[in-house]
Write an enzyme that holds these catalytic residues in place. Structure first.
Site, short mmCIF file in Angstrom:
data_model
loop_
_atom_site.label_atom_id
_atom_site.label_comp_id
_atom_site.label_asym_id
_atom_site.label_seq_id
_atom_site.Cartn_x
_atom_site.Cartn_y
_atom_site.Cartn_z
N CYS A 161 -2.68 -30.59 -38.17
CA CYS A 161 -4.10 -30.70 -37.83
C CYS A 161 -4.28 -31.32 -36.45
O CYS A 161 -5.19 -30.95 -35.73
CB CYS A 161 -4.83 -31.50 -38.90
N GLU A 199 -8.76 -22.90 -33.51
CA GLU A 199 -7.51 -23.43 -34.06
C GLU A 199 -6.61 -22.26 -34.45
O GLU A 199 -7.07 -21.34 -35.14
CB GLU A 199 -7.80 -24.29 -35.28
N LYS A 238 -5.66 -30.88 -56.39
CA LYS A 238 -5.39 -29.44 -56.35
C LYS A 238 -4.60 -29.21 -55.05
O LYS A 238 -5.17 -29.08 -53.97
CB LYS A 238 -6.72 -28.67 -56.35
N PRO A 239 -3.26 -29.14 -55.18
CA PRO A 239 -2.46 -28.88 -53.98
C PRO A 239 -2.57 -27.42 -53.57
O PRO A 239 -2.91 -26.56 -54.39
CB PRO A 239 -1.03 -29.22 -54.42
N GLU A 296 -1.75 -23.68 -52.92
CA GLU A 296 -0.87 -22.74 -53.63
C GLU A 296 0.38 -22.43 -52.81
O GLU A 296 1.39 -21.98 -53.34
CB GLU A 296 -1.62 -21.44 -53.98
N PRO A 329 -3.61 -29.71 -48.36
CA PRO A 329 -3.03 -28.55 -47.68
C PRO A 329 -1.51 -28.46 -47.82
O PRO A 329 -0.86 -29.33 -48.41
CB PRO A 329 -3.42 -28.79 -46.23
N TRP A 330 -0.97 -27.43 -47.17
CA TRP A 330 0.44 -27.11 -47.30
C TRP A 330 1.29 -27.65 -46.16
O TRP A 330 2.50 -27.56 -46.20
CB TRP A 330 0.62 -25.59 -47.37
N GLU A 361 -11.36 -33.43 -43.63
CA GLU A 361 -10.47 -33.48 -42.46
C GLU A 361 -10.11 -32.03 -42.15
O GLU A 361 -9.40 -31.39 -42.93
CB GLU A 361 -9.25 -34.35 -42.79
N SER A 389 -9.26 -25.97 -43.72
CA SER A 389 -10.01 -25.25 -42.68
C SER A 389 -11.49 -25.65 -42.68
O SER A 389 -12.04 -26.07 -43.70
CB SER A 389 -9.91 -23.74 -42.92
P1 NDP Z 1 -8.00 -23.46 -46.67
O1 NDP Z 1 -8.70 -24.41 -45.81
O2 NDP Z 1 -8.71 -22.21 -47.02
O3 NDP Z 1 -7.66 -24.25 -48.00
C1 NDP Z 1 -7.07 -23.64 -49.11
C2 NDP Z 1 -7.27 -24.58 -50.27
O4 NDP Z 1 -8.66 -24.75 -50.50
C3 NDP Z 1 -6.66 -24.04 -51.55
O5 NDP Z 1 -6.19 -25.13 -52.30
C4 NDP Z 1 -7.87 -23.41 -52.22
O6 NDP Z 1 -7.78 -23.43 -53.61
C5 NDP Z 1 -9.01 -24.31 -51.79
N1 NDP Z 1 -10.28 -23.60 -51.71
C6 NDP Z 1 -10.51 -22.38 -51.21
N2 NDP Z 1 -11.83 -22.09 -51.30
C7 NDP Z 1 -12.43 -23.17 -51.84
C8 NDP Z 1 -13.78 -23.50 -52.17
N3 NDP Z 1 -14.78 -22.64 -51.94
N4 NDP Z 1 -14.03 -24.70 -52.72
C9 NDP Z 1 -13.01 -25.56 -52.94
N5 NDP Z 1 -11.72 -25.31 -52.65
C10 NDP Z 1 -11.44 -24.13 -52.10
O7 NDP Z 1 -6.57 -23.30 -46.06
P2 NDP Z 1 -5.55 -22.12 -45.87
O8 NDP Z 1 -4.30 -22.55 -46.51
O9 NDP Z 1 -6.14 -20.81 -46.26
O10 NDP Z 1 -5.37 -22.20 -44.29
C11 NDP Z 1 -6.33 -21.60 -43.44
C12 NDP Z 1 -6.50 -22.42 -42.18
O11 NDP Z 1 -6.90 -23.74 -42.51
C13 NDP Z 1 -5.25 -22.62 -41.34
O12 NDP Z 1 -4.97 -21.55 -40.51
C14 NDP Z 1 -5.64 -23.83 -40.55
O13 NDP Z 1 -6.43 -23.45 -39.45
C15 NDP Z 1 -6.48 -24.64 -41.52
N6 NDP Z 1 -5.69 -25.72 -42.14
C16 NDP Z 1 -5.92 -26.98 -41.68
C17 NDP Z 1 -5.19 -28.03 -42.17
C18 NDP Z 1 -5.40 -29.42 -41.68
O14 NDP Z 1 -4.49 -30.22 -41.75
N7 NDP Z 1 -6.59 -29.78 -41.25
C19 NDP Z 1 -4.13 -27.83 -43.15
C20 NDP Z 1 -4.00 -26.47 -43.61
C21 NDP Z 1 -4.75 -25.46 -43.09
P3 NDP Z 1 -7.52 -22.06 -54.41
O15 NDP Z 1 -6.15 -21.65 -54.03
O16 NDP Z 1 -7.65 -22.38 -55.82
O17 NDP Z 1 -8.54 -21.10 -53.89
#
Ligand code: NDP
Length: 493
Positions: free
Chosen positions: A291, A388, A183-184, A186, A158-159, A257, A236
């Site tokens: 998180c 969340e 895969k970090p 984006e 994640p970011w 996680e 997520s």
């Molecule tokens: P996501 O959980 O949607 O993750 C995005 C990442 O997952 C990108 O790298 C994306 O790659 C990849 N991804 C998306 N769809 C798939 C799939 N079907 N199979 C495999 N990889 C996939 O996070 P977001 O950044 O959109 O954040 C949304 C929410 O997630 C936040 O609001 C927060 O609630 C939660 N979050 C939780 C974190 C934690 O520490 N637990 C950290 C960050 C976010 P690509 O770009 O190539 O699609």
């Protein structure tokens, strides 16, 4: 201090680095923004499905030919230690890149990169210490377990803590001889791109560590690839579920996680000043985009008003600012979309009768800032108390008894972390036994260390990272059984 273009505040090394960074794919480009200004930091190419296929095939070939997987453990230890040294050498640059890319104040990014070094050193130590066992099988047999690498591991990271969370996965994977594809996100992929260069410099052979940049479809293509032996994901619950489904087709090991809605529980007996500091740290760090953010404050009813005042004082005193502003204590949210989501959540809470004791508004001007917002007056089962938010939004609730504190602590779908603030002996430990939570901090919050296993229960996912848990996560056991009776009686001396 108003910063409208971060580049004007960078030293030559950081500016050159940004001017020369590239994505690792052959697909279309995507923009990486500075969340503090909304301006473009870099444009990176995205990895296509064919880039993913190539990366997995190359990682598999590297694994099979033993260029890393069959090297002696003490060689891997040396390389990991060298990597830690290279991170130390490039420390200031990495802190700047991480701060700019995530928007967090530089002072927070400083701790993140320190943590990266600590995790690398910790798993360097494990290279030579992960062993198999001898098993007391029936005496006829000699039985041992051998411990080896899993194979080709992928991580979708994640970011919010880009390099530390990558390191929770990458350092143990490398320590035990795996190949690794990252895969970090984006939204903050830059530090991973620097780290992969350091891997090469430290002596990690080609194709053992690969970073795939991508936005929109790369993650799904990677998770669906049949050539993986393990996938580790932080993000997520929705995406975690999709990854688990994809992996179940083969099947492939998965660890997830997935964040939380963690309670910070304050008893009247606690040192309230220390608790207020801890609760503020637990929710405002990284603008609540953590998180383990302690996003639900459960406070004993008798001290509700006093404690809310203590917390509001601290919150109102916090300085919002750009990551490069030395005065900044809270940065922006990562993106306009994440901020809009948090704003909508706050608006829906206010519509339903909540009171914003602090904050509640987005800042005008550049960047994706949202004021730190404390909401009182919401029911425990209100969606804003349950979901969340992943932003600087704290929901305050009350309890009367220890039993009720445990029940309310557990009253969400998540189970990642909890904090307990108490002055009574034994109360914290009793609470820890009752809370369904991967981690419970007592009179502390947000303590991370390479030695401490970390992960969640319920909708927060499964599997543990860090500590000794990562040995199980990144190694495979082979049980070897030899029949000792075969030659028995042959020797008649
Ligand atoms: P996501 O959980 O949607 O993750 C995005 C990442 O997952 C990108 O790298 C994306 O790659 C990849 N991804 C998306 N769809 C798939 C799939 N079907 N199979 C495999 N990889 C996939 O996070 P977001 O950044 O959109 O954040 C949304 C929410 O997630 C936040 O609001 C927060 O609630 C939660 N979050 C939780 C974190 C934690 O520490 N637990 C950290 C960050 C976010 P690509 O770009 O190539 O699609």
């Amino acid at each position: 201090m108003t910063i409208t273009d971060a580049r004007e505040h960078l030293d030559d090394a950081a500016r050159d680095w940004l001017d020369n960074v590239h994505g690792t794919g052959s697909g279309p480009t995507f923009e990486v923004l500075d969340p503090g200004t909304g301006r473009i930091l870099a444009e990176l190419s995205a990895a296509t499905e064919s880039d993913v296929n190539h990366a997995v095939e190359a990682a598999r070939a590297a694994f099979e030919d033993g260029r890393w997987s069959e090297r002696d453990a003490d060689h891997r230890e040396e390389v990991l230690l060298r990597l830690a040294q290279l991170v130390e050498r490039d420390f200031e640059l990495l802190v700047t890149i991480e701060a700019l890319d995530t928007g967090k104040p530089r002072a927070e990014a400083w701790y993140d990169i320190k943590e990266v070094i600590g995790v690398l050193r910790y798993y360097a130590g494990w290279c030579t210490k992960a062993t198999g066992t001898t098993i007391p099988a029936p005496r006829q047999y000699f039985a041992v377990t051998l411990r080896g690498p899993v194979g080709v591991c992928a991580a979708i990271t994640p970011w919010n803590y880009p390099l530390p969370i990558l390191m929770y996965k990458l350092a143990p994977a490398l320590a035990f001889g795996n190949s690794f594809i990252a895969k970090p996100s984006e939204l903050a992929p830059l530090s991973a791109l620097h780290f992969v260069r350091l891997c090469a410099e430290a002596g990690v052979p080609d194709d053992v560590v690969t970073v795939l940049t991508g936005a929109g479809s790369t993650g799904a293509a990677l998770a669906a690839h049949p050539g993986l032996d393990k996938i580790a994901f932080t993000g997520s619950t929705r995406t975690g579920r999709a990854i688990a489904h994809a992996a179940a087709e083969r099947p492939t090991r998965v660890s997830l996680e997935l964040g939380g809605k963690s309670p910070n529980i304050v008893f009247a007996s606690a040192d309230l000043e220390a608790a207020a500091d801890g609760v503020a740290l637990g929710i405002w760090t990284n603008a609540g985009q953590v998180c383990v953010a302690g996003s639900r404050l459960l406070v004993e009813r008798s001290i509700h008003d006093r404690f809310v005042d203590l917390l509001a004082e601290r919150t109102d005193a916090m300085v919002l600012g750009h990551s490069l502003d030395p005065e900044a204590q809270i940065g922006p949210m990562i993106s306009a979309a994440q901020r809009t989501n948090a704003e909508n959540v706050v608006a829906s809470a206010l519509d339903d009768g909540a009171v914003a004791v602090t904050g509640g508004r987005a800042l005008a001007g550049p960047g994706f800032f949202l004021e730190p917002t404390m909401l009182t007056g919401l029911a425990t089962d209100h969606p804003v108390s349950q979901e969340e938010i992943f932003g600087p939004v704290l929901v305050v609730d009350t309890f009367d008894t220890e039993r009720e504190a445990v029940a309310k602590g557990n009253a969400t779908a998540y189970g990642l972390a909890a904090g307990v603030w108490t002055g009574r002996a034994g109360q914290g430990q009793r609470m820890a036994r009752g809370l369904s939570s991967g981690t419970v901090w007592i009179n502390a919050y947000g303590v991370f260390h390479p030695t401490l296993p970390f992960g969640g229960t319920k909708a927060s996912g499964y599997g543990r990272e860090l500590g000794e848990s990562a040995v199980e996560a990144y190694t495979e056991i082979t049980t070897v059984v030899e029949d000792l009776s075969a030659g028995e009686g042959d020797d008649h001396d």
